[in-house]
Design a protein around this motif. Structure first.
Motif, PDB file in Angstrom:
ATOM      1  N   LEU A   1      37.700  32.603  33.426  1.00 13.16           N
ATOM      2  CA  LEU A   1      37.288  31.276  33.900  1.00 13.16           C
ATOM      3  C   LEU A   1      38.425  30.580  34.637  1.00 13.16           C
ATOM      4  CD1 LEU A   1      35.210  29.933  30.877  1.00 13.16           C
ATOM      5  CD2 LEU A   1      34.356  30.700  33.096  1.00 13.16           C
ATOM      6  N   LEU A   2      39.632  30.710  34.130  1.00 14.27           N
ATOM      7  CA  LEU A   2      40.790  30.094  34.781  1.00 14.27           C
ATOM      8  C   LEU A   2      40.996  30.683  36.172  1.00 14.27           C
ATOM      9  CD1 LEU A   2      43.389  28.364  34.826  1.00 14.27           C
ATOM     10  CD2 LEU A   2      44.542  30.319  33.779  1.00 14.27           C
ATOM     11  N   PHE A   3      41.046  32.010  36.280  1.00 17.53           N
ATOM     12  CA  PHE A   3      41.279  32.649  37.570  1.00 17.53           C
ATOM     13  C   PHE A   3      40.124  32.372  38.539  1.00 17.53           C
ATOM     14  CE2 PHE A   3      43.785  35.829  34.903  1.00 17.53           C
ATOM     15  CZ  PHE A   3      44.979  35.174  35.114  1.00 17.53           C
ATOM     16  N   GLY A   4      38.913  32.388  38.018  1.00 11.44           N
ATOM     17  CA  GLY A   4      37.754  32.069  38.861  1.00 11.44           C
ATOM     18  C   GLY A   4      37.805  30.634  39.368  1.00 11.44           C
TER      19      GLY A   4
ATOM     20  N   VAL B   1      38.520  26.541  43.690  1.00  9.90           N
ATOM     21  CA  VAL B   1      39.279  25.414  44.237  1.00  9.90           C
ATOM     22  C   VAL B   1      39.840  25.779  45.616  1.00  9.90           C
ATOM     23  CG1 VAL B   1      41.375  24.022  43.948  1.00  9.90           C
ATOM     24  CG2 VAL B   1      39.790  24.314  42.032  1.00  9.90           C
ATOM     25  N   LEU B   2      40.432  26.968  45.737  1.00  8.48           N
ATOM     26  CA  LEU B   2      40.961  27.393  47.033  1.00  8.48           C
ATOM     27  C   LEU B   2      39.869  27.472  48.090  1.00  8.48           C
ATOM     28  CD1 LEU B   2      43.524  30.145  45.977  1.00  8.48           C
ATOM     29  CD2 LEU B   2      44.041  27.974  47.120  1.00  8.48           C
ATOM     30  N   ILE B   3      38.711  28.009  47.723  1.00  7.46           N
ATOM     31  CA  ILE B   3      37.599  28.111  48.675  1.00  7.46           C
ATOM     32  C   ILE B   3      37.174  26.726  49.136  1.00  7.46           C
ATOM     33  CG2 ILE B   3      35.156  28.728  48.879  1.00  7.46           C
ATOM     34  CD1 ILE B   3      35.865  31.228  47.112  1.00  7.46           C
TER      35      ILE B   3
ATOM     36  N   GLY C   1      39.566  36.469  48.578  1.00  3.70           N
ATOM     37  CA  GLY C   1      40.285  37.650  48.076  1.00  3.70           C
ATOM     38  C   GLY C   1      40.388  37.654  46.563  1.00  3.70           C
ATOM     39  N   ILE C   2      40.688  36.488  45.977  1.00  2.59           N
ATOM     40  CA  ILE C   2      40.753  36.373  44.522  1.00  2.59           C
ATOM     41  C   ILE C   2      39.375  36.614  43.913  1.00  2.59           C
ATOM     42  CG2 ILE C   2      41.154  34.758  42.612  1.00  2.59           C
ATOM     43  CD1 ILE C   2      43.376  33.491  44.414  1.00  2.59           C
ATOM     44  N   SER C   3      38.341  36.101  44.562  1.00  4.19           N
ATOM     45  CA  SER C   3      36.961  36.312  44.083  1.00  4.19           C
ATOM     46  C   SER C   3      36.583  37.784  44.149  1.00  4.19           C
ATOM     47  CB  SER C   3      35.977  35.481  44.911  1.00  4.19           C
ATOM     48  OG  SER C   3      36.246  34.118  44.765  1.00  4.19           O
ATOM     49  N   LEU C   4      36.951  38.450  45.244  1.00  5.14           N
ATOM     50  CA  LEU C   4      36.686  39.883  45.382  1.00  5.14           C
ATOM     51  C   LEU C   4      37.384  40.657  44.261  1.00  5.14           C
ATOM     52  CD1 LEU C   4      35.555  42.301  46.964  1.00  5.14           C
ATOM     53  CD2 LEU C   4      37.625  42.214  48.375  1.00  5.14           C
ATOM     54  N   TYR C   5      38.619  40.291  43.978  1.00  2.71           N
ATOM     55  CA  TYR C   5      39.345  40.907  42.870  1.00  2.71           C
ATOM     56  C   TYR C   5      38.577  40.689  41.558  1.00  2.71           C
ATOM     57  CZ  TYR C   5      43.101  42.184  39.693  1.00  2.71           C
ATOM     58  OH  TYR C   5      43.837  42.792  38.708  1.00  2.71           O
TER      59      TYR C   5
ATOM     60  N   PHE D   1      35.550  42.718  37.080  1.00  2.00           N
ATOM     61  CA  PHE D   1      34.391  42.704  36.185  1.00  2.00           C
ATOM     62  C   PHE D   1      33.758  44.096  36.101  1.00  2.00           C
ATOM     63  CE2 PHE D   1      29.735  42.411  35.903  1.00  2.00           C
ATOM     64  CZ  PHE D   1      29.610  41.937  34.609  1.00  2.00           C
ATOM     65  N   PHE D   2      33.520  44.720  37.254  1.00  2.00           N
ATOM     66  CA  PHE D   2      32.881  46.037  37.235  1.00  2.00           C
ATOM     67  C   PHE D   2      33.769  47.101  36.608  1.00  2.00           C
ATOM     68  CE2 PHE D   2      29.900  44.243  40.339  1.00  2.00           C
ATOM     69  CZ  PHE D   2      28.719  44.695  39.772  1.00  2.00           C
ATOM     70  N   LEU D   3      35.047  47.121  36.976  1.00  2.00           N
ATOM     71  CA  LEU D   3      35.934  48.147  36.422  1.00  2.00           C
ATOM     72  C   LEU D   3      36.240  47.909  34.947  1.00  2.00           C
ATOM     73  CD1 LEU D   3      38.518  48.686  39.285  1.00  2.00           C
ATOM     74  CD2 LEU D   3      36.841  50.307  38.453  1.00  2.00           C
ATOM     75  N   HIS D   4      36.663  46.704  34.639  1.00  2.00           N
ATOM     76  CA  HIS D   4      37.150  46.407  33.293  1.00  2.00           C
ATOM     77  C   HIS D   4      36.015  46.201  32.296  1.00  2.00           C
ATOM     78  CE1 HIS D   4      38.789  43.739  30.125  1.00  2.00           C
ATOM     79  NE2 HIS D   4      39.806  44.588  30.185  1.00  2.00           N
TER      80      HIS D   4
END
Length: 148
Positions: A54-57, A62-64, A80-84, A89-92
């Motif tokens: 939630l923090l990173f999202g 905010v940047l967007i 880019g952060i959202s893509l990450y 989510f899919f990998l981890h």
């Protein structure tokens, strides 16, 4: 357009390396009380550790919003952060921890390496002695093929 792609890549790369640092020195340091829920068995779908997502999202959102009017670097870094975050989510959560059972275990050599590195990270449920803190950038040893 080239600048946009560059800032998307920069946002993605900054997330991987800052994520590694945050994971190693904060999550396995002073923020262990939150992160340890990820290293313990749970019957719940959600864990306290999800607060980090939630923090990173929130930072990405905010940047967007800050860069939306002019589609400046903040917008593209947020993308880019959202893509990450989506790939994380899919990998981890889906492939490695199987919080959603959408796919079988990975068969691709790169994904298998990520899987093995994360398994090595979870060999301990303690604050200390953990290894492999990145998601995409992991030690080469995890990509070696097993002997048959």
């Amino acid at each position: 357009m080239i600048k946009a792609i560059g800032f998307i890549a920069l946002g993605f790369i900054v997330m991987e390396f800052s994520g590694w640092l945050i994971h190693k020195y904060l999550m396995h340091g002073p923020l262990w009380m939150i992160h340890k829920t990820h290293h313990q068995p749970s019957k719940s779908f959600f864990e306290l550790n999800d607060l980090f997502s939630l923090l990173f999202g929130s930072i990405a959102v905010v940047l967007i919003f800050l860069g939306l009017e002019n589609l400046d670097y903040r917008f593209w870094m947020g993308i880019g952060i959202s893509l990450y975050g989506v790939l994380y989510f899919f990998l981890h959560d889906v492939l490695v921890h199987r919080r959603l059972k959408w796919f079988d275990r990975p068969k691709n050599a790169f994904l298998k390496g990520i899987f093995k590195a994360h398994q090595a990270h979870h060999k301990t449920n303690q604050k200390e002695d953990a290894v492999s803190f990145g998601l995409f950038v992991v030690p080469r040893e995890y990509f070696k093929q097993e002997e048959k």
